[in-house]
Structures are given as C-alpha cells and as structure tokens.
Design a protein around this motif. Structure first.
Motif, PDB file in Angstrom:
ATOM      1  N   ASP A  12       0.838  -1.200   0.000  1.00  0.00           N
ATOM      2  CA  ASP A  12       0.000   0.000   0.000  1.00  0.00           C
ATOM      3  C   ASP A  12       0.878   1.257   0.000  1.00  0.00           C
ATOM      4  O   ASP A  12       2.108   1.178  -0.016  1.00  0.00           O
ATOM      5  CB  ASP A  12      -0.920   0.016   1.238  1.00  0.00           C
ATOM      6  CG  ASP A  12      -1.863  -1.181   1.273  1.00  0.00           C
ATOM      7  OD1 ASP A  12      -2.433  -1.500   0.210  1.00  0.00           O
ATOM      8  OD2 ASP A  12      -1.991  -1.799   2.351  1.00  0.00           O
ATOM      9  N   LYS A  13       0.205   2.397   0.038  1.00  0.00           N
ATOM     10  CA  LYS A  13       0.893   3.684   0.129  1.00  0.00           C
ATOM     11  C   LYS A  13       1.703   3.742   1.412  1.00  0.00           C
ATOM     12  O   LYS A  13       1.198   3.420   2.488  1.00  0.00           O
ATOM     13  CB  LYS A  13      -0.146   4.808   0.097  1.00  0.00           C
ATOM     14  CG  LYS A  13       0.425   6.200   0.113  1.00  0.00           C
ATOM     15  CD  LYS A  13      -0.712   7.216   0.016  1.00  0.00           C
ATOM     16  CE  LYS A  13      -0.205   8.631   0.018  1.00  0.00           C
ATOM     17  NZ  LYS A  13      -1.308   9.621  -0.051  1.00  0.00           N
ATOM     18  N   ALA A  14       2.983   4.146   1.312  1.00  0.00           N
ATOM     19  CA  ALA A  14       3.862   4.100   2.482  1.00  0.00           C
ATOM     20  C   ALA A  14       4.903   5.208   2.419  1.00  0.00           C
ATOM     21  O   ALA A  14       5.211   5.745   1.347  1.00  0.00           O
ATOM     22  CB  ALA A  14       4.556   2.741   2.571  1.00  0.00           C
ATOM     23  N   ASP A  15       5.447   5.543   3.603  1.00  0.00           N
ATOM     24  CA  ASP A  15       6.538   6.507   3.701  1.00  0.00           C
ATOM     25  C   ASP A  15       7.865   5.812   3.444  1.00  0.00           C
ATOM     26  O   ASP A  15       8.070   4.662   3.844  1.00  0.00           O
ATOM     27  CB  ASP A  15       6.574   7.151   5.090  1.00  0.00           C
ATOM     28  CG  ASP A  15       5.354   8.010   5.366  1.00  0.00           C
ATOM     29  OD1 ASP A  15       4.707   8.436   4.384  1.00  0.00           O
ATOM     30  OD2 ASP A  15       5.044   8.239   6.549  1.00  0.00           O
ATOM     31  N   ILE A  16       8.798   6.525   2.801  1.00  0.00           N
ATOM     32  CA  ILE A  16      10.158   6.045   2.591  1.00  0.00           C
ATOM     33  C   ILE A  16      11.041   6.764   3.604  1.00  0.00           C
ATOM     34  O   ILE A  16      11.103   8.001   3.609  1.00  0.00           O
ATOM     35  CB  ILE A  16      10.641   6.327   1.163  1.00  0.00           C
ATOM     36  CG1 ILE A  16       9.624   5.813   0.147  1.00  0.00           C
ATOM     37  CG2 ILE A  16      12.005   5.710   0.939  1.00  0.00           C
ATOM     38  CD1 ILE A  16       9.363   4.328   0.230  1.00  0.00           C
ATOM     39  N   VAL A  17      11.714   6.003   4.471  1.00  0.00           N
ATOM     40  CA  VAL A  17      12.473   6.602   5.574  1.00  0.00           C
ATOM     41  C   VAL A  17      13.954   6.356   5.378  1.00  0.00           C
ATOM     42  O   VAL A  17      14.373   5.443   4.649  1.00  0.00           O
ATOM     43  CB  VAL A  17      12.008   6.031   6.933  1.00  0.00           C
ATOM     44  CG1 VAL A  17      10.549   6.367   7.172  1.00  0.00           C
ATOM     45  CG2 VAL A  17      12.228   4.528   7.005  1.00  0.00           C
ATOM     46  N   SER A  18      14.750   7.162   6.066  1.00  0.00           N
ATOM     47  CA  SER A  18      16.205   7.084   5.941  1.00  0.00           C
ATOM     48  C   SER A  18      16.760   5.896   6.711  1.00  0.00           C
ATOM     49  O   SER A  18      16.315   5.592   7.822  1.00  0.00           O
ATOM     50  CB  SER A  18      16.829   8.386   6.462  1.00  0.00           C
ATOM     51  OG  SER A  18      18.238   8.308   6.450  1.00  0.00           O
ATOM     52  N   LEU A  19      17.753   5.241   6.116  1.00  0.00           N
ATOM     53  CA  LEU A  19      18.401   4.102   6.762  1.00  0.00           C
ATOM     54  C   LEU A  19      19.124   4.522   8.035  1.00  0.00           C
ATOM     55  O   LEU A  19      19.096   3.810   9.038  1.00  0.00           O
ATOM     56  CB  LEU A  19      19.396   3.463   5.787  1.00  0.00           C
ATOM     57  CG  LEU A  19      20.307   2.367   6.336  1.00  0.00           C
ATOM     58  CD1 LEU A  19      19.494   1.119   6.634  1.00  0.00           C
ATOM     59  CD2 LEU A  19      21.427   2.057   5.341  1.00  0.00           C
ATOM     60  N   ASP A  20      19.767   5.682   8.008  1.00  0.00           N
ATOM     61  CA  ASP A  20      20.520   6.187   9.149  1.00  0.00           C
ATOM     62  C   ASP A  20      20.599   7.707   9.005  1.00  0.00           C
ATOM     63  O   ASP A  20      20.248   8.266   7.975  1.00  0.00           O
ATOM     64  CB  ASP A  20      21.917   5.563   9.179  1.00  0.00           C
ATOM     65  CG  ASP A  20      22.575   5.667  10.551  1.00  0.00           C
ATOM     66  OD1 ASP A  20      21.979   6.320  11.430  1.00  0.00           O
ATOM     67  OD2 ASP A  20      23.660   5.099  10.736  1.00  0.00           O
ATOM     68  N   LYS A  21      21.064   8.367  10.040  1.00  0.00           N
ATOM     69  CA  LYS A  21      21.190   9.821   9.970  1.00  0.00           C
ATOM     70  C   LYS A  21      22.305  10.197   9.002  1.00  0.00           C
ATOM     71  O   LYS A  21      23.266   9.445   8.789  1.00  0.00           O
ATOM     72  CB  LYS A  21      21.465  10.406  11.355  1.00  0.00           C
ATOM     73  CG  LYS A  21      22.781   9.970  11.976  1.00  0.00           C
ATOM     74  CD  LYS A  21      22.947  10.598  13.343  1.00  0.00           C
ATOM     75  CE  LYS A  21      24.262  10.164  13.984  1.00  0.00           C
ATOM     76  NZ  LYS A  21      24.451  10.759  15.312  1.00  0.00           N
ATOM     77  N   GLY A  22      22.179  11.357   8.414  1.00  0.00           N
ATOM     78  CA  GLY A  22      23.164  11.814   7.442  1.00  0.00           C
ATOM     79  C   GLY A  22      22.753  13.122   6.807  1.00  0.00           C
ATOM     80  O   GLY A  22      21.942  13.876   7.361  1.00  0.00           O
ATOM     81  N   VAL A  23      23.297  13.387   5.618  1.00  0.00           N
ATOM     82  CA  VAL A  23      23.030  14.624   4.893  1.00  0.00           C
ATOM     83  C   VAL A  23      22.600  14.271   3.473  1.00  0.00           C
ATOM     84  O   VAL A  23      23.213  13.414   2.818  1.00  0.00           O
ATOM     85  CB  VAL A  23      24.276  15.534   4.849  1.00  0.00           C
ATOM     86  CG1 VAL A  23      24.019  16.780   4.008  1.00  0.00           C
ATOM     87  CG2 VAL A  23      24.684  15.930   6.254  1.00  0.00           C
ATOM     88  N   VAL A  24      21.554  14.906   2.991  1.00  0.00           N
ATOM     89  CA  VAL A  24      21.051  14.664   1.635  1.00  0.00           C
ATOM     90  C   VAL A  24      22.013  15.305   0.630  1.00  0.00           C
ATOM     91  O   VAL A  24      22.267  16.510   0.680  1.00  0.00           O
ATOM     92  CB  VAL A  24      19.638  15.250   1.458  1.00  0.00           C
ATOM     93  CG1 VAL A  24      19.159  15.055   0.032  1.00  0.00           C
ATOM     94  CG2 VAL A  24      18.677  14.610   2.442  1.00  0.00           C
ATOM     95  N   ILE A  25      22.574  14.492  -0.255  1.00  0.00           N
ATOM     96  CA  ILE A  25      23.482  15.020  -1.285  1.00  0.00           C
ATOM     97  C   ILE A  25      22.838  14.989  -2.673  1.00  0.00           C
ATOM     98  O   ILE A  25      23.428  15.497  -3.625  1.00  0.00           O
ATOM     99  CB  ILE A  25      24.808  14.247  -1.297  1.00  0.00           C
ATOM    100  CG1 ILE A  25      24.572  12.762  -1.557  1.00  0.00           C
ATOM    101  CG2 ILE A  25      25.561  14.456   0.010  1.00  0.00           C
ATOM    102  CD1 ILE A  25      25.854  11.957  -1.745  1.00  0.00           C
ATOM    103  N   PHE A  26      21.655  14.415  -2.781  1.00  0.00           N
ATOM    104  CA  PHE A  26      20.903  14.467  -4.042  1.00  0.00           C
ATOM    105  C   PHE A  26      19.419  14.294  -3.734  1.00  0.00           C
ATOM    106  O   PHE A  26      19.040  13.408  -2.966  1.00  0.00           O
ATOM    107  CB  PHE A  26      21.357  13.370  -5.013  1.00  0.00           C
ATOM    108  CG  PHE A  26      20.626  13.404  -6.330  1.00  0.00           C
ATOM    109  CD1 PHE A  26      21.032  14.265  -7.332  1.00  0.00           C
ATOM    110  CD2 PHE A  26      19.523  12.590  -6.553  1.00  0.00           C
ATOM    111  CE1 PHE A  26      20.352  14.310  -8.547  1.00  0.00           C
ATOM    112  CE2 PHE A  26      18.839  12.626  -7.751  1.00  0.00           C
ATOM    113  CZ  PHE A  26      19.259  13.495  -8.754  1.00  0.00           C
ATOM    114  N   ALA A  27      18.606  15.127  -4.353  1.00  0.00           N
ATOM    115  CA  ALA A  27      17.154  15.030  -4.213  1.00  0.00           C
ATOM    116  C   ALA A  27      16.525  15.583  -5.484  1.00  0.00           C
ATOM    117  O   ALA A  27      16.438  16.798  -5.670  1.00  0.00           O
ATOM    118  CB  ALA A  27      16.667  15.801  -2.986  1.00  0.00           C
ATOM    119  N   GLY A  28      16.135  14.677  -6.363  1.00  0.00           N
ATOM    120  CA  GLY A  28      15.563  15.119  -7.634  1.00  0.00           C
ATOM    121  C   GLY A  28      15.347  13.949  -8.569  1.00  0.00           C
ATOM    122  O   GLY A  28      15.239  12.794  -8.147  1.00  0.00           O
ATOM    123  N   ASN A  29      15.289  14.254  -9.870  1.00  0.00           N
ATOM    124  CA  ASN A  29      15.026  13.239 -10.888  1.00  0.00           C
ATOM    125  C   ASN A  29      16.339  12.640 -11.388  1.00  0.00           C
ATOM    126  O   ASN A  29      17.238  13.369 -11.820  1.00  0.00           O
ATOM    127  CB  ASN A  29      14.259  13.845 -12.059  1.00  0.00           C
ATOM    128  CG  ASN A  29      12.834  14.213 -11.683  1.00  0.00           C
ATOM    129  OD1 ASN A  29      12.186  13.508 -10.914  1.00  0.00           O
ATOM    130  ND2 ASN A  29      12.339  15.320 -12.214  1.00  0.00           N
TER     131      ASN A  29
END
Length: 259
Positions: free
Chosen positions: A167-184
């Motif tokens: 079903d519809k679900a949230d995608i969560v981070s494996l561990d703490k960190g910093v986002v270095i890419f967010a896009g297509n």
C-alpha cells in the motif's frame, strides 16, 4: 513750457509705477512655494545639471561594478591556468599539490562526517536545515526504508534491491546523514541519496514524492518521501554504496522476505 514739464513728470511717474509692479511680481514669484513633483512625493529627486557630484555617483558605481567583474575574471583565469600548469608539469615538488587538487575536484565532500564532528564537538547539529530530533542507529536495528517484499535481489539487480510495498507508504532514511541528491535521476526517476558519517551512501529511487532538499540534515528513520504502487510502478529501488562499491543490503540489514 509748463505743459512739457507736466508731460515729462507724468511719464516719469508712469515708469515708476511700472517698475514697482514688475518688482512686486518678481517677489511674488520668489515667495510662491514650489509644489512637489510626482517623483519627489515618492522619495526620488531629480538630478539637476548644476549638481556635478550627483552626476558623478552613478559613473563611480558603474566603475566599481566593472572593476569587480574584471577582477573575478582575472582570478578565474589564473586559477584555471594554475590547475592546468599543475597537471602539465612533472616536477616532484608539485606532486602533493597535484594530488590535493585531484582529490578536491573528484572526491565528494564528506558533509555527514563534518556534521557528526560538529555535533560531537559543539553538542548541536550544523544549521544546514531546520534542526530536528536526532536519533542514533544504535537505539534501533537498521531496517529497510519501507515495509514490503523484496521482489528483486542484489544479485539480479547488480546495484541494489527492489522492494514492493503493498500500500501507500513513507520512505524513511536508513541512518542519519546529509542529503546530497534530491531530484530526478535518469535511471530511478525521483530519487534521494543520503550520505552517512561512515562515508557510505544510501539511495532511494522510484519515489512518488520527495520531502527533503539538498544538503538537509536528516535523522535516523526520518521520512524522505512517499511511494504508492500503481499499474506501472510497483517497486522502490534501494541501494547502499561503500567505498565506491555497491553492497548487498541484505548483508547489512536483516530482511525476512528474500526471493
């Protein structure tokens, strides 16, 4: 004789009257207050030709702007030819600067490691994003970013695994960190890549929506985006990369359903 004298006196009196009338008009003109123009009402005052300082100000500002652009251009050219000189020269004493330059141009900056050092030193995370409650991975065992069946293994995929939520679900981070890419991404469409303090990276692909931005600090198990299966997209891509090599997530995370 008397008539001539009278005419002269009369003409003199008329001239005096005319002079007094003209002088009265001039004084009225001087005393009449000037109404403000439309520009003056809004705080903009016209520059008159009798004010040389006001005429010179825009010229000085343009000169400063041009000089700053020229200076930046010269520094850029010097930097470019300096790097080119390092790579074209085989001198021994330039080997260390060449190695440092190569690493700086090719390696990824360790945002997550620096953020962890800052937090351990000063007690709070760096202000890369609004601060959120940070959790450590030691508080809970690592788990998949979304609940679902592993429909494609690492051996079959070559770089990660495919997870099929029901079903519809949230995608969560494996561990703490910093986002270095967010896009297509060309291969995995809407994708988020998180850099962790140990130098590893986790990738989350084929998302329907992204809730984080570039260089945002994320916590353990924090929502990165959302996925909802449909007729065309039924799986989420998940990969772990360490030392420029992909690692089988099943070897890192305890997974129950493996094909």
């Amino acid at each position: 004789m008397n008539k001539g004298v009278k005419k002269v006196r009369k003409s003199i009196a008329q001239r005096k009257n005319l002079r007094s009338l003209n002088s009265g008009k001039e004084t009225r003109k001087k005393l009449t207050p000037a109404f403000p123009q439309e520009e003056e009402k809004h705080g903009y005052y016209p520059i008159f030709p009798d004010d040389p300082q006001k005429q010179q100000r825009p010229v000085k500002q343009q000169g400063r702007l041009v000089s700053s652009i020229v200076l930046k251009g010269v520094l850029s050219v010097i930097l470019f030819f300096g790097v080119a000189f390092l790579y074209q020269t085989d001198t021994t004493f330039l080997s260390k600067p060449m190695t440092w330059t190569s690493n700086a141009l090719t390696k990824e900056f360790p945002f997550a490691r620096v953020n962890q050092w800052y937090q351990e030193t000063f007690g709070t995370p760096m202000a890369l994003a609004p601060q959120e409650k940070q959790q450590t991975s030691n508080e809970q065992a690592l788990a998949l970013p979304v609940n679902g069946k592993v429909s494609e293994s690492f051996q079959a995929n070559g770089s990660g695994i495919m997870i099929a939520p029901q079903d519809k679900a949230d995608i969560v981070s494996l561990d703490k960190g910093v986002v270095i890419f967010a896009g297509n991404d060309r291969e995995t469409d809407k994708t988020v890549i998180v850099q962790h303090a140990d130098g590893s990276k986790s990738t989350y692909g084929y998302l329907n929506s992204i809730d984080v931005h570039l260089y945002q600090s994320v916590a353990y198990n924090q929502r990165l985006g959302e996925f909802e299966p449909n007729e065309t997209d039924k799986t989420v891509f998940f990969a772990i990369e360490k030392d420029n090599k992909y690692v089988d997530p099943v070897q890192v995370i305890k997974v129950d359903d493996v094909p």
